[in-house]
Design a protein around this motif. Structure first.
Motif, short mmCIF file in Angstrom:
data_model
loop_
_atom_site.label_atom_id
_atom_site.label_comp_id
_atom_site.label_asym_id
_atom_site.label_seq_id
_atom_site.Cartn_x
_atom_site.Cartn_y
_atom_site.Cartn_z
N GLN A 328 3.75 26.74 -56.21
CA GLN A 328 4.13 28.83 -56.17
C GLN A 328 2.73 29.29 -56.31
OE1 GLN A 328 6.32 30.90 -59.01
NE2 GLN A 328 8.60 31.48 -57.72
N LYS A 329 1.91 28.76 -57.24
CA LYS A 329 0.98 30.10 -57.81
C LYS A 329 0.08 29.49 -56.89
CE LYS A 329 -2.29 30.33 -61.23
NZ LYS A 329 -3.46 29.41 -62.36
N ARG A 330 0.06 28.22 -56.19
CA ARG A 330 -1.29 28.38 -54.84
C ARG A 330 -0.60 29.90 -53.99
NH1 ARG A 330 -2.99 23.21 -51.74
NH2 ARG A 330 -4.15 24.22 -49.88
N MET A 331 0.58 29.55 -53.72
CA MET A 331 1.25 29.46 -52.65
C MET A 331 1.17 31.30 -52.61
SD MET A 331 2.51 30.25 -49.45
CE MET A 331 3.96 28.42 -49.19
N MET A 332 1.14 32.18 -53.75
CA MET A 332 1.19 33.15 -54.09
C MET A 332 -0.33 33.68 -53.81
SD MET A 332 2.91 33.66 -57.10
CE MET A 332 2.58 35.74 -57.46
N GLU A 333 -1.41 33.10 -54.17
CA GLU A 333 -3.10 32.94 -54.09
C GLU A 333 -3.16 32.76 -52.37
OE1 GLU A 333 -4.49 29.56 -56.09
OE2 GLU A 333 -4.22 30.53 -57.96
N LEU A 334 -2.28 31.63 -51.71
CA LEU A 334 -2.37 32.08 -50.07
C LEU A 334 -2.29 33.52 -49.47
CD1 LEU A 334 -1.63 28.53 -49.62
CD2 LEU A 334 -3.99 29.28 -49.21
N LEU A 339 -3.79 33.71 -46.38
CA LEU A 339 -4.16 32.48 -45.43
C LEU A 339 -2.75 32.40 -45.49
CD1 LEU A 339 -7.36 31.80 -48.03
CD2 LEU A 339 -7.37 32.84 -45.18
N VAL A 340 -2.03 32.41 -45.43
CA VAL A 340 -0.83 31.85 -45.35
C VAL A 340 -0.64 30.44 -43.65
CG1 VAL A 340 2.01 31.51 -45.77
CG2 VAL A 340 0.35 32.88 -47.13
N LYS A 341 -0.84 31.25 -43.27
CA LYS A 341 -0.79 31.22 -41.77
C LYS A 341 -2.38 30.51 -41.03
CE LYS A 341 2.77 34.80 -40.50
NZ LYS A 341 2.99 35.79 -39.41
N HIS A 342 -2.71 30.36 -41.60
CA HIS A 342 -3.93 29.66 -41.20
C HIS A 342 -3.99 27.75 -41.56
CE1 HIS A 342 -7.96 32.42 -42.53
NE2 HIS A 342 -6.95 32.77 -42.06
N GLU A 344 -4.98 25.13 -41.37
CA GLU A 344 -5.13 23.82 -42.49
C GLU A 344 -4.56 23.70 -43.56
OE1 GLU A 344 -8.49 27.56 -43.60
OE2 GLU A 344 -7.41 26.90 -41.12
N ASN A 345 -4.06 25.02 -43.18
CA ASN A 345 -2.49 25.40 -44.62
C ASN A 345 -1.48 25.04 -44.19
OD1 ASN A 345 -4.87 26.28 -46.87
ND2 ASN A 345 -4.64 28.31 -45.72
N PHE A 346 -0.99 25.26 -42.92
CA PHE A 346 0.01 25.02 -42.51
C PHE A 346 0.63 23.25 -43.74
CE2 PHE A 346 3.15 22.20 -39.37
CZ PHE A 346 4.24 22.94 -39.34
N GLU A 347 0.61 22.46 -43.77
CA GLU A 347 0.84 21.22 -44.56
C GLU A 347 1.72 21.05 -45.61
OE1 GLU A 347 0.35 16.91 -45.47
OE2 GLU A 347 -1.14 17.32 -44.30
N PHE A 348 0.94 22.43 -46.09
CA PHE A 348 0.69 22.51 -47.66
C PHE A 348 2.32 23.49 -47.88
CE2 PHE A 348 0.71 26.18 -50.58
CZ PHE A 348 0.83 25.24 -51.87
N VAL A 349 1.97 24.59 -47.25
CA VAL A 349 3.30 25.32 -46.73
C VAL A 349 4.77 24.65 -46.09
CG1 VAL A 349 4.56 27.43 -45.02
CG2 VAL A 349 1.95 27.50 -45.33
N GLN A 350 4.92 23.81 -45.56
CA GLN A 350 5.92 22.93 -45.33
C GLN A 350 5.84 22.30 -46.70
OE1 GLN A 350 4.74 20.30 -41.77
NE2 GLN A 350 6.15 21.46 -40.93
N MET A 355 9.45 21.52 -51.95
CA MET A 355 9.91 21.56 -52.97
C MET A 355 11.12 22.52 -53.64
SD MET A 355 6.20 21.77 -54.64
CE MET A 355 4.92 19.89 -53.83
N LYS A 356 10.40 24.38 -52.98
CA LYS A 356 11.92 24.68 -53.34
C LYS A 356 13.41 24.33 -52.68
CE LYS A 356 13.12 30.06 -52.44
NZ LYS A 356 12.09 31.00 -51.72
N HIS A 357 13.47 24.10 -52.20
CA HIS A 357 14.52 23.17 -51.52
C HIS A 357 15.07 21.91 -52.47
CE1 HIS A 357 18.04 22.21 -49.29
NE2 HIS A 357 17.74 21.02 -48.95
N HIS A 358 14.74 21.55 -53.05
CA HIS A 358 14.73 20.22 -53.59
C HIS A 358 15.24 20.64 -55.11
CE1 HIS A 358 12.21 17.31 -51.08
NE2 HIS A 358 13.37 17.59 -50.67
#
Length: 374
Positions: A328-334, A339-342, A344-350, A355-358
Motif C-alpha cells: 500500500q505504501k508503494r501504491m500511494m507513492e505511485l 504512475l499507476v497506469k504506466h 511497467e507497474n501493471f503487474e504490481f497493481v494486480q 493482496m488486498k483481497h487476500h
C-alpha cells in the motif's frame, strides 16, 4: 503503609476544598433563590470547553507528546486557556505527564500511579509534596524550554491564572448583569468541572473500561469518559500510540480534540499531524484478542486443536497485514507520482489488488474463528 508522609500542600488543599464546597453548596442555593438563565449556562459550557480543549489539544497532545505543530496564535490561546483551567504551567504539566508515560504504574516514579489507588491518582498526589525534589527539574522538557510561548506562560503563570479565573467571570458578569451568578457558575463550577474531568484521566481511565490494544499497563478505553474529557477517554489506545494526534481513531468515536486539530490544519494553524501506521494498530488489536483467547483455551487440555488453529489464523493474518501495508505504501507513492497506469507497474497493481483481497479474506477468517472460540 506510609508512615512518614510528605508535607501537605495547604494551598492546593484549600483551592480544591473551597471551590468544591462552593460548587456543591453555594451554587445550588443561588440557583434556588436567584436562578440562572440560558446565557449563563451557555457561558459555563463555553468556558468549560475552552479550558478542557486547552488542556487536551494544548498541554497534552501538542506540548507533552508533540503529536502536531501549531502556530503562535493557537499556542497563545491554549496557554491562556491552560492558566484558566488552573492546572499549573505547560512546562510543569508536561514534565509530570512525560514521566507518567515513561514510568506508568510504577509507584515510585509515576507521579500519579493508578496502582496507588483511585484517590491518590485522582487528586491525592497533588495534596502532598510527593514530587517536591523534582519541582524545578524540567530536564525532560528541554524542547519545550525553547518555545517562547511555553516559557512566557511559565514565568507569568500565577498572574495569568488570577487574571483569567477572576477576570473572565467578572467581565461576563458585568456584561450580563449578574456578577455573583457569573462568579459562581463561570468561575467556580467551571473550575471544579474542569479539574475533576481532567483528573478522571489519571484515575478512572486507568480503572474503568476495556483494553483493546495493550494490557501492559492499566490504561483503559472508555466512551463515557471520552465524552466528559473531549476525547481523552480512549486512553488504552493513547498509552500504546502516545504520539498520535488522535485518541479516538474510529469515525464514530467522540474526540472533539482530534476534530479541532484536524480542522485547524485546513487553515494552516496546525501542521505535521502525526498518526500511527494502520498496520500497527490492526496488529495490536489482533494480538490482544489472541492473548485473551489463549488464556481461555489454555484452561482445558481438550482445546489444543482449537488453540493451534487460532494461532495459525493469527500468524496468517500478521503476514498478510505486513505484506499488504508494504504494498500500500508503494501504491500511494505511485499514485502521488501519477504512475499507476504506466505499463511497467501493471503487474504490481494486480499483485496489490490480490493482496488486498487476500487480507480481507483473512480478516473474515480471523473474525469467524475468534467469534467461534469466544
Amino acid at each position: 503503609m506510609e508512615t512518614n508522609k510528605p508535607p501537605v500542600i495547604w494551598l492546593n488543599v484549600a483551592i480544591f476544598s473551597v471551590t468544591f464546597a462552593i460548587a456543591a453548596i453555594a451554587t445550588p442555593l443561588y440557583a434556588y433563590y436567584v436562578g440562572f438563565d440560558w446565557a449563563q449556562i451557555i457561558m459555563l459550557l463555553v468556558a468549560f470547553s475552552y479550558c478542557g480543549m486547552s488542556i487536551t489539544a494544548g498541554y497534552h497532545r501538542l506540548w507533552s507528546h508533540k503529536a502536531y505543530e501549531a502556530n503562535a496564535v493557537l499556542r497563545v490561546i491554549f496557554a491562556i486557556g491552560g492558566a484558566f483551567a488552573l492546572q499549573n504551567s505547560i512546562l510543569h504539566w508536561s514534565s509530570d505527564h512525560r514521566i507518567h508515560h515513561r514510568h506508568v504504574d510504577n509507584n515510585d516514579k509515576d507521579p500519579y500511579s493508578a496502582k496507588r489507588g483511585f484517590f491518590y491518582s485522582h487528586i491525592g498526589w497533588m495534596l502532598r509534596e510527593y514530587q517536591a525534589s523534582r519541582y524545578s527539574d524540567y530536564s525532560n522538557c528541554r524542547d519545550l524550554q525553547k518555545d517562547n510561548v511555553v516559557m512566557w506562560q511559565h514565568r507569568h503563570y500565577t498572574l495569568l491564572a488570577i487574571a483569567t479565573n477572576f477576570g473572565i467571570p467578572l467581565l461576563f458578569g458585568v456584561i450580563h448583569g449578574d456578577i455573583w451568578g457569573a462568579l459562581l457558575l463561570v468561575g467556580v463550577v467551571r473550575l471544579v468541572l474542569s479539574h475533576h474531568t481532567t483528573f478522571f484521566i489519571n484515575s478512572l481511565a486507568h480503572i474503568w473500561g476495556s483494553q483493546p490494544y495493550t494490557d501492559k499497563n492499566t490504561a483503559r478505553d472508555n466512551g463515557v469518559l471520552a465524552f466528559l474529557t473531549f476525547g481523552e477517554g480512549y486512553h488504552n489506545y493513547h498509552h500504546i500510540f502516545e504520539n498520535d494526534y488522535r485518541n479516538g481513531i474510529r469515525w464514530w468515536q467522540f474526540d472533539p480534540t482530534k476534530w479541532l486539530i484536524k480542522s485547524c490544519s485546513w487553515f494552516g494553524w496546525t501542521k505535521n499531524l502525526r498518526v500511527c501506521p494502520a498496520d500497527k494498530i490492526e496488529k495490536a488489536r489482533a494480538t490482544m484478542v489472541l492473548q485473551s483467547l489463549q488464556k481461555k483455551l489454555a484452561t482445558s487440555p481438550n482445546n489444543q486443536a482449537r488453540l493451534a488453529r487460532l494461532e495459525e489464523e493469527y500468524d496468517a493474518l500478521m503476514v498478510k497485514i505486513s505484506d499488504y501495508y508494504v504494498a500500500q505504501k508503494r501504491m500511494m507513492e505511485l499514485r502521488k507520482a501519477k504512475l499507476v497506469k504506466h505499463y511497467e507497474n501493471f503487474e504490481f497493481v494486480q499483485q496489490y489488488e490480490q493482496m488486498k483481497h487476500h487480507l480481507e479474506e483473512q480478516r473474515r477468517a480471523w473474525r469467524r474463528v475468534t467469534a467461534q472460540y469466544a
